[in-house]
Design a protein around this motif. Structure first.
Motif, PDB file in Angstrom:
ATOM      1  N   MET A   1      -1.975   1.888   6.764  1.00 37.47           N
ATOM      2  CA  MET A   1      -0.879   2.109   7.732  1.00 37.47           C
ATOM      3  C   MET A   1      -0.952   3.518   8.340  1.00 37.47           C
ATOM      4  N   ILE A   2      -1.201   4.499   7.465  1.00 41.12           N
ATOM      5  CA  ILE A   2      -1.402   5.868   7.960  1.00 41.12           C
ATOM      6  C   ILE A   2      -2.722   6.376   7.394  1.00 41.12           C
ATOM      7  N   GLN A   3      -3.535   6.906   8.272  1.00 40.56           N
ATOM      8  CA  GLN A   3      -4.848   7.383   7.847  1.00 40.56           C
ATOM      9  C   GLN A   3      -5.098   8.754   8.466  1.00 40.56           C
ATOM     10  N   LEU A   4      -5.238   9.790   7.631  1.00 43.43           N
ATOM     11  CA  LEU A   4      -5.545  11.124   8.148  1.00 43.43           C
ATOM     12  C   LEU A   4      -6.939  11.520   7.686  1.00 43.43           C
ATOM     13  N   SER A  27      -4.225   8.746   2.950  1.00 40.91           N
ATOM     14  CA  SER A  27      -4.126   7.364   3.367  1.00 40.91           C
ATOM     15  C   SER A  27      -2.882   6.756   2.741  1.00 40.91           C
ATOM     16  N   VAL A  28      -2.068   6.162   3.570  1.00 39.95           N
ATOM     17  CA  VAL A  28      -0.843   5.529   3.077  1.00 39.95           C
ATOM     18  C   VAL A  28      -0.887   4.057   3.453  1.00 39.95           C
ATOM     19  N   GLU A  29      -0.679   3.216   2.454  1.00 39.35           N
ATOM     20  CA  GLU A  29      -0.745   1.777   2.709  1.00 39.35           C
ATOM     21  C   GLU A  29       0.585   1.273   3.249  1.00 39.35           C
ATOM     22  N   LYS A  30       0.536   0.103   3.835  1.00 41.74           N
ATOM     23  CA  LYS A  30       1.770  -0.518   4.309  1.00 41.74           C
ATOM     24  C   LYS A  30       2.685  -0.793   3.115  1.00 41.74           C
ATOM     25  N   GLY A  31       3.963  -0.431   3.273  1.00 38.34           N
ATOM     26  CA  GLY A  31       4.930  -0.670   2.209  1.00 38.34           C
ATOM     27  C   GLY A  31       4.905   0.372   1.102  1.00 38.34           C
ATOM     28  N   GLU A  32       4.067   1.373   1.283  1.00 39.88           N
ATOM     29  CA  GLU A  32       3.979   2.409   0.270  1.00 39.88           C
ATOM     30  C   GLU A  32       5.080   3.463   0.496  1.00 39.88           C
ATOM     31  N   GLU A 161       8.131   0.663  11.492  1.00 40.36           N
ATOM     32  CA  GLU A 161       7.250   0.353  10.365  1.00 40.36           C
ATOM     33  C   GLU A 161       7.199   1.529   9.399  1.00 40.36           C
ATOM     34  N   ILE A 162       7.385   2.699   9.942  1.00 44.46           N
ATOM     35  CA  ILE A 162       7.218   3.904   9.131  1.00 44.46           C
ATOM     36  C   ILE A 162       8.453   4.791   9.263  1.00 44.46           C
ATOM     37  N   ILE A 163       8.902   5.326   8.118  1.00 46.96           N
ATOM     38  CA  ILE A 163       9.977   6.325   8.178  1.00 46.96           C
ATOM     39  C   ILE A 163       9.439   7.629   7.625  1.00 46.96           C
ATOM     40  N   THR A 193       9.316  -1.110   4.282  1.00 43.90           N
ATOM     41  CA  THR A 193       9.087  -0.035   5.247  1.00 43.90           C
ATOM     42  C   THR A 193       8.234   1.038   4.569  1.00 43.90           C
ATOM     43  N   THR A 194       7.220   1.475   5.266  1.00 47.39           N
ATOM     44  CA  THR A 194       6.398   2.564   4.749  1.00 47.39           C
ATOM     45  C   THR A 194       7.179   3.869   4.884  1.00 47.39           C
ATOM     46  N   ILE A 195       7.255   4.641   3.806  1.00 49.35           N
ATOM     47  CA  ILE A 195       8.038   5.882   3.875  1.00 49.35           C
ATOM     48  C   ILE A 195       7.196   7.058   3.404  1.00 49.35           C
ATOM     49  N   VAL A 196       7.235   8.122   4.204  1.00 48.11           N
ATOM     50  CA  VAL A 196       6.634   9.382   3.764  1.00 48.11           C
ATOM     51  C   VAL A 196       7.765  10.395   3.682  1.00 48.11           C
ATOM     52  N   MET A 197       7.942  10.981   2.477  1.00 43.36           N
ATOM     53  CA  MET A 197       9.094  11.861   2.288  1.00 43.36           C
ATOM     54  C   MET A 197       8.648  13.196   1.702  1.00 43.36           C
TER      55      MET A 197
END
Ligand code: ATP
Ligand code: MG
Lengths: 221, 388
Positions: A1-4, A27-32, A161-163, A193-197
């Motif tokens: 879902m997120i790839q840096l 790398s962040v997967e969907k729903g992670e 999709e992403i928060i 929802t994929t969340i990066v906090m």
């Protein structure tokens, strides 16, 4: 879902050059649900801004929701942010001149959704954070925890999709912080929802799937 | 989007009050200045109705000699002597209510149930040629008029349109110092000056035996020698044997009178220009400050999906909306002038003054908005969100 890939960010001012991010791969997967920790000034907000396409990396590649970001054209990015991303900030960033419901509707306004549909969706979002009865209030009439719940409602109203949450509990006491965290966890679990906090709170970070630590712009394990 | 912006403007109304008051006042100032200037310019644009180049006038003060027969003779002799001068193309008499003399003779009469407000003037048989009056209907006075049953009169077109717009005026008999019959209509007669409003004018025949002081009107041929003034002077002196008089050139008098109108217009225009400039500066400051104060909001909107253009559009819409409100408030006051009829002028004048004022205010606001709204569009979201 997120790839840096090899993301670096250099801030240049007249006097100094700051390497805020140094070759980050992530790398962040969907729903992670990912949390980022690290001391102040290590580049957490910078990283989140780059994921949120609010800032352009000095080098490196980003891929978000299967789309490589090749060009940083304001108009296209704005649309992308509007549809794919939800933001939550430490200092809430509510517009004080707008009522709670008008604040929550904000992302939908830039999607050209009609006002009755907007109202319906905003009410639903407020309901899910338990603030439906405060719709007509203004931010100045709310507690910190309530304000952050409004901000969450605003972040989820467009069903992104992403928060991306930058210290969402940083300005709240532990009870209120706990409430906010519960909402995010529920969102992640129920809607995947994929969340990066970004957080300073170890207890909060432990509730998430994955934790990365930054130090002086670099990832440490 | 519009509904959202209107909500925001409504919620911010208290902070906009001063701006609205300022813009309303600016509008009202402009409205009065435009009203004044347009009124004058409208008057200026209607033709004088007579020539001023090559025309000289002498107001004569007759001796208090009661012998009217001698006066009549002297007046006739004077005309005769002046006609001898080859440079003179025409001479005639009018009463003291003559072009640019400053004298008026107002009267009103009720005739056939409607009230007429008119100004009276008098002229002789040659006045039309001397002054270059333009007869558009009927005719100028002729010899037979002197013994006509009804007192013959010539009126101006303004009066004709005011009282008989749909029918002919020629041949009508109206009660005005006795029964008078309209024999002709001239197009314009703005004898008070170029900037004055044209009135309803009735010209009657200036009787030879009148005891009013005559005004001598002299028309010179093109390219006359300026020293002719001395000859004219001498002839008048010799012929009248001691009547007092002063000769004036109608063209210089016209220019001299106009100065009285130009000066207040220029002064008022400059003062209001300065005021408006200050309003613009203040407005610019307010707008720049507004953007500065709302960087957080701008950053947030950008993060949530607003593109730079929609940010600048938002601020332009806000200020244009507030401007429209200000203008509407000002219009409420401005519209009282035509409604209450404070001044006796055409409604179209007010409408034009309103239009021009609104045009100036909108242009001003737009110009003042350009830079701040570009600034707003340039706000970098990450930086702005970081600041708070
Ligand atoms: N716009 C900017 N211009 C110059 N330097 C910047 C800018 N933004 C951040 N920095 C620098 O980059 C580094 C990382 O900043 P960042 O805000 O990402 O830290 P952080 O980890 O979020 O800190 P905190 O926990 O205090 O929020 C810092 O040294 C900061 O001074
Ligand atoms: Mg930070």
């Amino acid at each position: 879902m997120i790839q840096l890939n090899n993301i670096s960010k250099v801030y240049k001012t007249k006097t100094i050059e700051t390497l805020a991010l140094d070759n980050i791969n992530l790398s962040v997967e969907k729903g992670e649900f990912l949390s980022i920790m690290g001391p102040s000034g290590c580049g957490k907000s910078t990283l989140l801004n780059i994921i949120g396409l609010l800032d352009e990396p000095s080098s490196g590649m980003i891929n978000i929701s299967d789309q490589a970001i090749l060009e940083y054209k304001s108009k296209a990015l704005a649309k992308f942010r509007n549809q794919k991303l939800g933001f939550i900030f430490q200092s809430f960033h509510l517009i004080n001149d707008l009522s709670v419901i008008d604040n929550v509707e904000l992302p939908l306004i830039y999607r050209n959704i009609g006002s009755s549909e907007r109202k319906k969706l905003a009410e639903e979002a407020l309901e899910s954070v338990g603030l439906k009865n405060r719709m007509k209030h203004f931010p100045s009439q709310l507690s910190g925890g309530q304000k952050q719940r409004v901000a969450i409602a605003r972040a989820i109203v467009g069903k992104p999709e992403i928060i991306l949450a930058d210290e969402p509990t940083g300005n709240l006491d532990s009870v209120m912080g706990g409430e906010v965290m519960d909402i995010l966890l529920k969102l992640n679990k129920e809607n995947s929802t994929t969340i990066v906090m970004v957080t300073h709170d170890k207890l909060m970070a432990e509730k998430t799937h994955k934790l990365i630590r930054l130090f002086d712009g670099s990832q440490v394990n | 989007m519009i509904k959202h912006l209107l909500t925001l403007i409504w919620n911010r109304k208290k902070r906009s009050v001063l701006l609205i008051i300022e813009l309303s006042l600016a509008f009202l100032i402009l409205f009065s200045v435009f009203g004044f200037v347009l009124y004058n310019m409208d008057n200026y644009k209607t033709p004088l109705g007579f020539d001023t180049e090559n025309i000289w006038m002498a107001s004569l003060r007759m001796n208090s000699d009661p012998d009217s027969a001698e006066r009549v003779e002297t007046k006739a002799l004077l005309l005769q002597s002046l006609r001898q001068i080859p440079e003179i193309s025409e001479v005639s008499y009018s009463n003291p209510v003559s072009p640019f003399s400053g004298s008026t003779w107002q009267t009103s009469t009720i005739d056939n149930g409607f009230e007429m407000d008119v100004e009276l003037a008098a002229a002789d048989l040659n006045n039309d040629k001397t002054l270059g009056l333009n007869v558009v209907e009927g005719r100028w006075f002729n010899k037979e008029d002197k013994s006509a049953k009804y007192r013959p009169i010539v009126i101006n077109k303004k009066m004709r349109m005011a009282y008989w717009p749909d029918s002919t005026a020629i041949g009508r008999i109206i009660k005005l110092n006795g029964e008078s019959k309209i024999v002709g209509v001239i197009d314009n007669y703005k004898y008070h000056g170029e900037f004055s409003e044209e009135k309803n004018v009735v010209i009657s025949l200036f009787a030879e035996h009148s005891d009013q002081n005559p005004t001598l009107i002299i028309r010179l041929k093109d390219g006359f020698d300026p020293t002719i003034e001395q000859d004219i002077n001498r002839i008048i002196q010799q012929t009248t044997k001691g009547w007092k008089f002063s000769i004036e050139n109608l063209e210089s008098k016209r220019k001299f009178l106009n100065v009285d109108y130009w000066i207040p217009m220029v002064v008022l225009g400059s003062i209001s220009g300065f005021l408006i400039f200050n309003v613009a500066l203040g407005l610019f400051g307010v707008l720049v400050y507004n953007i500065k104060k709302r960087r957080g909001e701008i950053g947030l909107r950008r993060a949530l999906g607003a593109n730079p253009k929609s940010i600048s559009n938002q601020f332009i819409f806000e200020i244009l909306f507030l401007t429209s409100i200000s203008i509407l408030i000002a219009l409420f006051f401005a519209i009282q002038f035509p409604i209450m009829g404070f001044f006796d002028v055409d409604t179209s004048l007010y409408i034009r003054a309103m239009f021009y004022s609104a045009l100036v205010i909108y242009s001003l606001v737009l110009i003042c908005t350009i830079y701040p709204s570009i600034q707003a569009a340039r706000v970098h979201p990450a930086t702005a969100l970081h600041e708070e």
